[in-house]
Design an enzyme around this catalytic site. Structure first.
Site, PDB file in Angstrom:
ATOM      1  N   HIS A 163       8.422   0.227  -3.516  1.00 21.74           N
ATOM      2  CA  HIS A 163       8.347  -0.461  -4.864  1.00 21.74           C
ATOM      3  C   HIS A 163       9.607  -0.809  -5.385  1.00 21.74           C
ATOM      4  O   HIS A 163       9.719  -1.468  -6.334  1.00 21.74           O
ATOM      5  CB  HIS A 163       7.763   0.922  -5.844  1.00 21.74           C
ATOM      6  N   ASP A 199       0.465   1.848   2.863  1.00 19.07           N
ATOM      7  CA  ASP A 199       0.350   2.704   1.752  1.00 19.07           C
ATOM      8  C   ASP A 199      -0.695   2.158   0.857  1.00 19.07           C
ATOM      9  O   ASP A 199      -1.146   0.849   0.919  1.00 19.07           O
ATOM     10  CB  ASP A 199       1.774   2.563   0.922  1.00 19.07           C
ATOM     11  N   HIS A 201      -0.585   2.116  -2.315  1.00 16.76           N
ATOM     12  CA  HIS A 201      -0.158   1.062  -3.480  1.00 16.76           C
ATOM     13  C   HIS A 201       0.503  -0.189  -2.615  1.00 16.76           C
ATOM     14  O   HIS A 201       1.321  -0.235  -1.777  1.00 16.76           O
ATOM     15  CB  HIS A 201       0.813   1.925  -4.362  1.00 16.76           C
ATOM     16  N   ASP A 288      -1.309   7.921   1.386  1.00 16.72           N
ATOM     17  CA  ASP A 288      -2.185   8.220   0.095  1.00 16.72           C
ATOM     18  C   ASP A 288      -3.358   7.182   0.260  1.00 16.72           C
ATOM     19  O   ASP A 288      -4.300   7.158  -0.970  1.00 16.72           O
ATOM     20  CB  ASP A 288      -1.284   7.834  -1.343  1.00 16.72           C
TER      21      ASP A 288
END
Ligand code: OKP
Ligand code: ZN
Length: 348
Positions: A163, A199, A201, A288
């Site tokens: 991120h 991931d 996200h 995740d």
């Protein structure tokens, strides 16, 4: 497979993050990396090594000098604001958004924090810079190991990185480890490198860093940003800009997606990666996507991660694995090592 382990990761230990108007205990905890390390040792995945010292010039290939300066001095500046600040982590509370100016950097530290952060969930602590810097060196060491001929290497570090952008942090990320690994491969002379982000996200930082570059292809499979963090990037129509047109692939999937459907997206992403004809692959390995993850919405099961590793190995590219998210702490080691073992079995 060799693992470059960040022994300094425990220096970053956020206490609380802001979530829906309340301070809640951090999800991104040191135990995450500990569980993965013990599983690697228990299942004899391979050597666990410390990273080589690395040339900080690599950082400048990815992050803005002013942002790096900010991060390096953030904790001291935070405590200088008020000595009582040393007892709690730093979080932003004001942003240069909605028509406010971000071209004039304020002197006030709280304001500068808002200039460089995009959420209130990523506490900056006394050891954040030291931990993140050592993590960057793990990523670069893994990249160099693969450049020097290894089939694969694993960078096991926290905080995660995908991120973090050229001049911003958020989503628990400060330095973009996957981007640094890709840049390290480019700096050694590889002409084209691909990053595949699995991931849960969207890797908004990695996308932002390479969005206009034709030399690094970025592909990501993630929860649809219409409902999932980071919300403001990761849609399917983001395909790159300028010289980077066609070098960005987003495959958003709805909450509740299970392995069968997710795997179709993985194979599609890998096909697009291969069409780019990269000389190496960097995998942003978030776990995740697991059905038991407390903050995510996909439904992969532990055994599925072997098949993920097998599919990645079938791409037949020198591969750098970079540890990202995954918050079902007790199962994190098993899930991560299942990917790496599945890869090794299929790559042999
Ligand atoms: C980082 B990585 C949880 C809200 C979500 C941000 C999630 C960052 C995930 N209470 N907070 O991509 O795993
Ligand atoms: Zn994640």
């Amino acid at each position: 497979m060799i693992t470059f382990y960040n022994h300094a990761h425990t220096l970053h230990q956020g206490k609380m993050e802001m979530f829906r108007g309340q301070m809640v205990p951090c999800f991104e905890v040191p135990a995450r990396a500990d569980h993965v390390l013990s599983e690697i040792v228990a299942r004899r995945l391979g050597t666990v090594a410390s990273p080589q010292p690395f040339d900080p010039a690599v950082l400048a290939g990815i992050h803005d000098p002013a942002y790096l300066q900010f991060l390096e001095h953030a904790w001291d500046d935070w405590v200088a604001m008020d000595p009582a600040n040393k007892d709690h982590d730093a979080l932003p509370s004001v942003w240069p958004n909605h028509g406010l100016r971000s071209d004039v950097l304020p002197e006030n530290f709280a304001a500068r924090m808002g200039r460089y952060a995009f959420d209130t969930g990523s506490p900056l602590t006394s050891g954040t810079w030291a931990a993140a810097l050592e993590g960057a060196s793990c990523a670069v060491s893994a990249a160099h190991h693969v450049f020097d001929g290894a089939r694969a290497a694993f960078s096991l570090s926290r905080p995660p990185g995908h991120h973090a952008g050229s001049d911003f942090f958020g989503g628990y990320c400060f330095l973009n480890n996957a981007a640094l690994a890709a840049q390290a491969l480019r700096d050694r002379g590889m002409e084209r490198v691909a990053i595949l982000d699995i991931d849960y996200h969207h890797g908004n930082g990695t996308q932002q860093i390479f969005y206009q570059r034709p030399d690094v292809f970025f592909a990501s499979i993630h929860g649809d940003p219409r409902t999932e963090y980071p919300f403001f990037l990761g849609h399917a129509d983001e395909t790159g800009a300028g010289a980077g047109v066609g070098c960005n692939l987003n495959l958003p999937m709805p909450r509740g997606t299970g392995f069968k459907v997710w795997r179709v997206a993985l194979k599609h992403a890998l096909r697009r990666v291969l069409e780019f004809r990269p000389q190496a692959l960097v995998v942003s390995l978030g776990l995740d996507t697991f059905e038991g993850d407390p903050i995510s919405g996909f439904k992969l099961q532990s055994a599925d991660y072997y098949a993920v590793g097998e599919d990645l190995a079938a791409a037949d590219l020198p591969t750098v694995f970079i540890f990202e998210g995954g918050y079902a702490v007790a199962q994190l080691g098993v899930n991560a090592v299942n990917v790496l073992e599945g890869f090794e079995r299929a790559a042999a």
